[in-house]
Design a protein around this motif. Structure first.
Motif, PDB file in Angstrom:
ATOM      1  N   GLY A 156       0.763  -1.139   0.043  1.00 45.49           N
ATOM      2  CA  GLY A 156      -0.110  -0.101   0.131  1.00 45.49           C
ATOM      3  C   GLY A 156       0.846   1.263  -0.051  1.00 45.49           C
ATOM      4  N   PHE A 157       2.174   1.377   0.385  1.00 46.34           N
ATOM      5  CA  PHE A 157       3.087   2.328   0.400  1.00 46.34           C
ATOM      6  C   PHE A 157       3.267   3.012  -1.175  1.00 46.34           C
ATOM      7  N   ARG A 158       2.987   4.140  -1.343  1.00 52.09           N
ATOM      8  CA  ARG A 158       3.283   4.933  -2.504  1.00 52.09           C
ATOM      9  C   ARG A 158       4.588   5.417  -2.887  1.00 52.09           C
ATOM     10  N   ARG A 159       5.188   4.676  -3.505  1.00 54.06           N
ATOM     11  CA  ARG A 159       6.815   5.222  -3.881  1.00 54.06           C
ATOM     12  C   ARG A 159       6.734   6.483  -4.850  1.00 54.06           C
ATOM     13  N   GLY A 160       7.743   7.192  -4.573  1.00 50.41           N
ATOM     14  CA  GLY A 160       7.873   8.479  -5.111  1.00 50.41           C
ATOM     15  C   GLY A 160       6.921   9.646  -4.800  1.00 50.41           C
ATOM     16  N   ALA A 161       6.139   9.447  -3.310  1.00 53.49           N
ATOM     17  CA  ALA A 161       5.434  10.372  -2.736  1.00 53.49           C
ATOM     18  C   ALA A 161       6.092  11.570  -2.298  1.00 53.49           C
TER      19      ALA A 161
END
Length: 256
Positions: A156-161
């Motif tokens: 669920g983690f959004r990379r590049g956020a």
């Protein structure tokens, strides 16, 4: 630990009276899972911990974002009430944009739910991660192997956020907040997204604020290599709140 659609709860051990309520607000890209370790640690010291979803800050509607966040926080706190009501003090712990939202909300005067706040990893007004790849983003966030593994394995983690801009109006409100509640500001001295001078000015402008700088810590100051010491600093703050901000331990003599 218990999971709900909107919250992750950590309950203290059976027996001890609950010493207060802590609501954790994640930052850009993060999920509730990001703060499992911190939640367990604070709960072990008999604090009721509730982790909410990361706040969404809309650059086109900063006032609406803040209003929605205020309602989310109020609902989260109210939902922790036991037979004797909500355990106080109530402390909001915000990380990254969670810290921006908490500071801006307190400064707006739109909420009276918090007795104190912890602002961790508050980004600078001009901060940009400019991460070329995932390894670069991890290096900006943390050098803790366990936390790097947690982030890498969280679907669920959004990379590049961290490359997402933070609404200027809310950043300004956060840094210029005049909140009259105790504030603990936590920052890592190796955080490339932090502005130490601005944080120092913000801490000095508030009536009851403390700026704690964590040696060699990166942007995810709550979850970097020094997470044990950081958790201890938060617990020390929580315990001092229960004693009218008078430290319970003072050092009279020391060789280090």
């Amino acid at each position: 630990m218990t999971e709900h659609a909107e919250y992750t709860d950590h309950h203290g051990p059976e027996g001890p009276a609950i010493r207060g309520t802590v609501v954790v607000v994640p930052g850009r890209g993060e999920t509730r899972e990001t703060y499992t370790r911190l939640g367990r640690r604070l709960a072990a010291d008999a604090y009721r911990v509730r982790i909410v979803d990361a706040v969404h800050l809309d650059a086109d509607d900063p006032a609406g974002s803040l209003a929605r966040f205020g309602a989310q926080v109020a609902e989260a706190v109210a939902g922790t009430a036991g037979p004797d009501g909500v355990a106080r003090p109530v402390v909001l712990v915000g990380a990254d944009t969670g810290a921006v939202a908490v500071a801006a909300l307190l400064g707006s005067g739109e909420t009276t739910v918090a007795d104190a706040v912890v602002l961790a990893g508050l980004p600078a007004r001009t901060a940009s991660a400019a991460s070329a790849d995932w390894d670069d983003e991890l290096d900006v966030r943390t050098f803790c192997p366990a936390h790097r593994s947690t982030l890498s394995g969280d679907s669920g983690f959004r990379r590049g956020a961290l490359d997402e801009a933070v609404p200027v109006a809310l950043l300004t409100a956060a840094y210029e907040s005049e909140a009259d509640v105790p504030v603990l500001i936590l920052t890592g001295d190796a955080d490339p997204l932090a502005d130490r001078d601005a944080l120092t000015r913000a801490a000095k402008s508030l009536p009851r604020a403390r700026l704690s700088v964590v040696r060699d810590a990166h942007h995810d100051v709550l979850n970097d290599m020094q997470h044990r010491s950081v958790a201890a600093e938060i617990v020390t703050f929580l315990e001092a709140l229960r004693n009218e901000l008078v430290p319970l331990v003072t050092v009279e003599a020391s060789a280090w």
